[in-house]
Enzyme design. Sequence first.
Site, mmCIF file in Angstrom:
data_model
loop_
_atom_site.group_PDB
_atom_site.id
_atom_site.type_symbol
_atom_site.label_atom_id
_atom_site.label_comp_id
_atom_site.label_asym_id
_atom_site.label_seq_id
_atom_site.Cartn_x
_atom_site.Cartn_y
_atom_site.Cartn_z
ATOM 1 N N GLY A 71 2.600 2.634 10.824
ATOM 2 C CA GLY A 71 3.640 3.013 10.599
ATOM 3 C C GLY A 71 4.235 3.632 11.806
ATOM 4 O O GLY A 71 4.924 4.944 11.820
ATOM 5 N N HIS A 129 -9.853 1.722 5.167
ATOM 6 C CA HIS A 129 -8.110 1.915 5.011
ATOM 7 C C HIS A 129 -8.068 2.814 6.427
ATOM 8 O O HIS A 129 -8.934 3.522 6.915
ATOM 9 C CB HIS A 129 -7.126 2.098 4.452
ATOM 10 C CG HIS A 129 -5.659 1.885 5.052
ATOM 11 N ND1 HIS A 129 -4.963 3.190 6.318
ATOM 12 C CD2 HIS A 129 -4.441 1.192 4.839
ATOM 13 C CE1 HIS A 129 -3.569 2.619 6.587
ATOM 14 N NE2 HIS A 129 -3.819 2.293 5.701
ATOM 15 N N SER A 154 3.578 -2.339 10.457
ATOM 16 C CA SER A 154 5.203 -2.298 10.491
ATOM 17 C C SER A 154 6.043 -3.961 10.403
ATOM 18 O O SER A 154 6.510 -3.937 11.030
ATOM 19 C CB SER A 154 5.381 -1.716 11.608
ATOM 20 O OG SER A 154 5.317 -0.535 11.993
ATOM 21 N N ASN A 205 1.102 -1.439 0.091
ATOM 22 C CA ASN A 205 0.178 0.540 -0.223
ATOM 23 C C ASN A 205 1.199 1.178 0.286
ATOM 24 O O ASN A 205 1.567 1.621 0.896
ATOM 25 C CB ASN A 205 -0.579 -0.184 1.037
ATOM 26 C CG ASN A 205 -1.681 1.516 1.247
ATOM 27 O OD1 ASN A 205 -1.068 2.264 0.888
ATOM 28 N ND2 ASN A 205 -2.228 1.257 2.543
ATOM 29 N N GLU A 230 -5.049 -4.416 10.974
ATOM 30 C CA GLU A 230 -4.809 -3.684 10.831
ATOM 31 C C GLU A 230 -4.875 -3.105 12.211
ATOM 32 O O GLU A 230 -5.730 -2.115 11.947
ATOM 33 C CB GLU A 230 -4.775 -2.753 9.609
ATOM 34 C CG GLU A 230 -4.335 -3.451 8.521
ATOM 35 C CD GLU A 230 -3.457 -2.128 7.489
ATOM 36 O OE1 GLU A 230 -2.462 -2.727 6.444
ATOM 37 O OE2 GLU A 230 -3.858 -0.894 7.717
ATOM 38 N N GLU A 283 -6.480 4.943 7.590
ATOM 39 C CA GLU A 283 -6.504 6.431 7.576
ATOM 40 C C GLU A 283 -7.369 7.197 6.976
ATOM 41 O O GLU A 283 -7.860 7.572 6.968
ATOM 42 C CB GLU A 283 -5.286 6.692 6.622
ATOM 43 C CG GLU A 283 -3.749 6.355 6.913
ATOM 44 C CD GLU A 283 -2.867 5.341 6.608
ATOM 45 O OE1 GLU A 283 -2.842 5.655 5.789
ATOM 46 O OE2 GLU A 283 -2.211 4.954 7.379
ATOM 47 N N LYS A 327 0.033 4.305 -0.564
ATOM 48 C CA LYS A 327 -0.454 5.228 0.221
ATOM 49 C C LYS A 327 -0.184 6.879 -0.472
ATOM 50 O O LYS A 327 -0.066 6.671 -1.628
ATOM 51 C CB LYS A 327 0.507 5.890 1.620
ATOM 52 C CG LYS A 327 0.067 4.767 2.660
ATOM 53 C CD LYS A 327 -0.279 4.373 4.114
ATOM 54 C CE LYS A 327 -0.110 3.335 4.865
ATOM 55 N NZ LYS A 327 -0.327 3.276 6.146
HETATM 56 P P1 PGA Z 1 2.472 0.383 7.507
HETATM 57 O O1 PGA Z 1 1.844 1.036 7.079
HETATM 58 O O2 PGA Z 1 3.206 -0.815 7.180
HETATM 59 O O3 PGA Z 1 3.558 1.701 7.419
HETATM 60 O O4 PGA Z 1 2.815 0.237 9.117
HETATM 61 C C1 PGA Z 1 0.467 -0.306 6.481
HETATM 62 C C2 PGA Z 1 -1.195 0.060 6.727
HETATM 63 O O5 PGA Z 1 -1.260 0.997 6.832
HETATM 64 O O6 PGA Z 1 -1.501 -0.943 5.588
#
Ligand code: PGA
Length: 250
Positions: A173, A95, A213, A9, A167, A97, A11
């Site tokens: 992140g 997601h 992560s 992903n 998640e 976010e 982003k």
């Molecule tokens: P990350 O993000 O691997 O940077 O923690 C995962 C995600 O938001 O899908």
Amino acid sequence: MRTPLLAGNWKMYKTTGEARELIEALLHGLGDVSDREVLVCPPFTALQTVGALLAGTPVKLGAQDAYTETQGAYTGAISPLMLRDLGCTYVIAGHSERRAIFGEDDALINRKVRAALAHGLLPIMCVGETKPQRDAGQAETIVVAQVRAGLAGMTPEQIGQIVIAYEPVWAIGTGDTATPDDAQAMHATIRRTLAELAGTDVAATVRIQYGGSVKPDNVDELMAQPDIDGALVGGASLKADSFLRIVHFH
Ligand code: PGA
């Protein structure tokens, strides 16, 4: 039985030029991926460039979001039909976010999942609890409620086409991953919920990815868990070497 799905992903990262560089490096190091599925989800603006580079390769193209309607006066929105037109086969829905920054709720996510399916896109529906929710002992309740609301009213056949991504919000992140045991426990809970909604046979086929992560140094122990069927990777998917190491988990 369940083919692992390793998804990047991206982003809101990568111009078209940067996307091209990353895909060229990924394809260069890809090797044999016949026993797993590899997916990249670039920003909308890079889908066409990336799609052209991926043609004839085993790497699949997905988008990070799609609106609920096919076309119309929805300024700034992108429809599932448009994504199919660019060669997408997957789309992420809900997601964290999108939930936290763009105010998406379970009802909207449910409509997005349905719209994706209606256009032949495979949705990856994201669920996960926040840190305060986990600390309050509510993680399972929250995640089960998100799964139930996101899939409300869907048939077992529809549910059988969906990928769930667990998640935990506090792991995204942050470098702070769920332990393999905690992740496995939640994945098992999600699979039990899927069985209640769609029957055990369908639940046994649905892939449940872990995200938050995921890195080269923790992917192997996560993927060793019986109910973890792949990874949704943010930060570590932005560099070819780290994403390739995750794709080639042991
Ligand atoms: P990350 O993000 O691997 O940077 O923690 C995962 C995600 O938001 O899908």
